[in-house]
Design a protein around this motif. Structure first.
Motif, PDB file in Angstrom:
ATOM      1  N   UNK A 206      64.602 -39.075 -66.607  1.00 15.99           N
ATOM      2  CA  UNK A 206      65.600 -38.164 -66.050  1.00 15.99           C
ATOM      3  C   UNK A 206      64.926 -37.067 -65.237  1.00 15.99           C
ATOM      4  N   UNK A 207      63.823 -36.525 -65.758  1.00 12.76           N
ATOM      5  CA  UNK A 207      63.109 -35.456 -65.049  1.00 12.76           C
ATOM      6  C   UNK A 207      62.606 -35.944 -63.694  1.00 12.76           C
ATOM      7  N   UNK A 208      62.076 -37.186 -63.641  1.00 12.17           N
ATOM      8  CA  UNK A 208      61.573 -37.727 -62.372  1.00 12.17           C
ATOM      9  C   UNK A 208      62.705 -37.866 -61.360  1.00 12.17           C
ATOM     10  N   UNK A 209      63.871 -38.338 -61.829  1.00  6.20           N
ATOM     11  CA  UNK A 209      65.012 -38.477 -60.920  1.00  6.20           C
ATOM     12  C   UNK A 209      65.454 -37.120 -60.379  1.00  6.20           C
ATOM     13  N   UNK A 210      65.511 -36.115 -61.247  1.00  4.24           N
ATOM     14  CA  UNK A 210      65.903 -34.770 -60.810  1.00  4.24           C
ATOM     15  C   UNK A 210      64.877 -34.179 -59.848  1.00  4.24           C
ATOM     16  N   UNK A 211      63.593 -34.409 -60.140  1.00  2.51           N
ATOM     17  CA  UNK A 211      62.545 -33.880 -59.268  1.00  2.51           C
ATOM     18  C   UNK A 211      62.579 -34.538 -57.898  1.00  2.51           C
ATOM     19  N   UNK A 212      62.888 -35.838 -57.855  1.00  5.48           N
ATOM     20  CA  UNK A 212      63.048 -36.502 -56.562  1.00  5.48           C
ATOM     21  C   UNK A 212      64.169 -35.852 -55.766  1.00  5.48           C
ATOM     22  N   UNK A 213      65.304 -35.612 -56.430  1.00  5.33           N
ATOM     23  CA  UNK A 213      66.444 -34.994 -55.749  1.00  5.33           C
ATOM     24  C   UNK A 213      66.094 -33.595 -55.248  1.00  5.33           C
ATOM     25  N   UNK A 214      65.342 -32.864 -56.058  1.00  6.18           N
ATOM     26  CA  UNK A 214      64.982 -31.492 -55.681  1.00  6.18           C
ATOM     27  C   UNK A 214      64.055 -31.457 -54.472  1.00  6.18           C
ATOM     28  N   UNK A 215      63.208 -32.499 -54.331  1.00  8.49           N
ATOM     29  CA  UNK A 215      62.208 -32.523 -53.260  1.00  8.49           C
ATOM     30  C   UNK A 215      62.634 -33.323 -52.041  1.00  8.49           C
ATOM     31  N   UNK A 216      63.847 -33.875 -52.082  1.00  8.30           N
ATOM     32  CA  UNK A 216      64.263 -34.816 -51.039  1.00  8.30           C
ATOM     33  C   UNK A 216      64.643 -34.069 -49.768  1.00  8.30           C
ATOM     34  N   UNK A 217      63.912 -34.329 -48.691  1.00 12.68           N
ATOM     35  CA  UNK A 217      64.178 -33.738 -47.385  1.00 12.68           C
ATOM     36  C   UNK A 217      64.267 -34.874 -46.368  1.00 12.68           C
ATOM     37  N   UNK A 218      65.464 -35.133 -45.862  1.00 13.38           N
ATOM     38  CA  UNK A 218      65.671 -36.265 -44.975  1.00 13.38           C
ATOM     39  C   UNK A 218      65.590 -35.904 -43.494  1.00 13.38           C
ATOM     40  N   UNK A 219      65.673 -34.619 -43.160  1.00 14.20           N
ATOM     41  CA  UNK A 219      65.662 -34.252 -41.744  1.00 14.20           C
ATOM     42  C   UNK A 219      64.411 -34.731 -41.005  1.00 14.20           C
ATOM     43  N   UNK A 220      63.206 -34.597 -41.572  1.00 16.57           N
ATOM     44  CA  UNK A 220      62.032 -35.119 -40.852  1.00 16.57           C
ATOM     45  C   UNK A 220      62.112 -36.628 -40.615  1.00 16.57           C
ATOM     46  N   UNK A 221      62.644 -37.369 -41.587  1.00 14.56           N
ATOM     47  CA  UNK A 221      62.797 -38.806 -41.401  1.00 14.56           C
ATOM     48  C   UNK A 221      63.781 -39.106 -40.280  1.00 14.56           C
TER      49      UNK A 221
END
Length: 299
Positions: A206-221
């Motif tokens: 659960x922590x890994x999933x939340x951390x992914x969401x917290x760090x997810x930045x799609x604008x550069x992509x």
């Protein structure tokens, strides 16, 4: 409620005979590998694991050498430091895993966030597949006020070490996991529900999933997507309540070379609902774009 341990929790893991553990990019990965033929990489999305390919992987393995890892912190792969669970860092680390495995995928298939990771890997030269298949790919950020609130809110949740344990505790109620899956717009069988319940009862997962969401930045992509030269297939499920089918149209506006396949009646987990249908799509498009696949399949 405890973190996943292979010796205890992996006994009923789907396609267990294909599992191995590999040291790469500073962590120990759980990887499944089966089949013969041109190499094909499967990458799951946030909060899932290799179990998500339980029906699709054996079908593809009839014509491909299929490789599927658990992403960092997900399933049975060790976690990374929180800042490494960003899109570019995960793309780099999956690239490190492929180098350790000596795998150069001819076809790359990603579900949801997995599709975004694979696109980043293509753009960064980590992989050079003939075809990238996006299954309900998470390419677009939430719009408006939601985009301004969700990431900071998730970061606050991640900072509280009790939050993943609270999520895992709530998952002890089977109805909670059934609601979670229903909210994706998909219908998953009882065995699939049980596997998701096993995952979300793990605080580390659960922590890994939340951390992914917290760090997810799609604008550069999104800024870089026009440079994508890889053949791109966008599979969009009509009943997806997690990623709007309209996202595929928006991505094709950025990448005019992309093809779109619509799947009416299926949800975000379409590849779990109808793995044979997804396998047919992948094989058909792979044979059109890859000489190696065309020779292997005879299509």
């Amino acid at each position: 409620m405890s973190d996943l341990v292979w010796s205890r929790d992996g006994g009923d893991w789907p396609n267990r005979q294909a599992s191995a553990f590999v040291e790469a990019a500073g962590i120990r990965w759980h990887v499944q590998r089966m089949g013969q033929g041109p190499p094909l990489l499967l990458l799951h999305g946030t909060g899932a694991a290799t179990h998500s390919w339980r029906g699709l992987m054996p079908i593809l393995a009839q014509q491909f050498t299929v490789v599927a890892p658990d992403l960092p912190g997900h399933g049975f792969t060790q976690p990374l430091l929180a800042h490494r669970l960003s899109l570019p860092a995960m793309a780099s680390d999956v690239g490190g895993l492929l180098r350790a495995l000596d795998v150069k995928p001819e076809i790359a298939v990603g579900h949801s966030a997995g599709a975004a990771i694979l696109a980043r890997m293509c753009l960064d030269g980590k992989i050079a597949p003939q075809l990238l298949v996006s299954l309900n790919g998470a390419f677009m950020p939430f719009g408006g006020v939601a985009n301004q609130l969700i990431s900071p809110l998730t970061q606050l949740l991640v900072m509280n070490p009790l939050v993943p344990r609270l999520f895992a505790w709530q998952a002890s109620n089977p109805a909670a996991v059934e609601r979670l899956i229903a909210n994706t717009g998909s219908t998953v069988d009882a065995a699939g529900i049980a596997l998701y319940r096993k995952l979300v009862r793990s605080p580390a997962h659960v922590a890994a999933a939340l951390q992914m969401m917290a760090n997810w930045r799609l604008q550069p992509l999104l800024h870089d997507l026009p440079r994508l030269t890889t053949n791109l297939l966008l599979v969009a499920a009509g009943n997806d309540r997690s990623i709007s089918p309209d996202v595929a149209r928006q991505v094709r506006e950025i990448c005019p070379q992309a093809a779109i396949e619509h799947l009416p009646g299926l949800g975000h987990l379409a590849h779990e609902e109808q793995p044979s249908r997804i396998a047919d799509l992948i094989t058909t498009y792979a044979a059109r774009t890859s000489p190696a696949v065309s020779r292997s399949t005879g299509l």
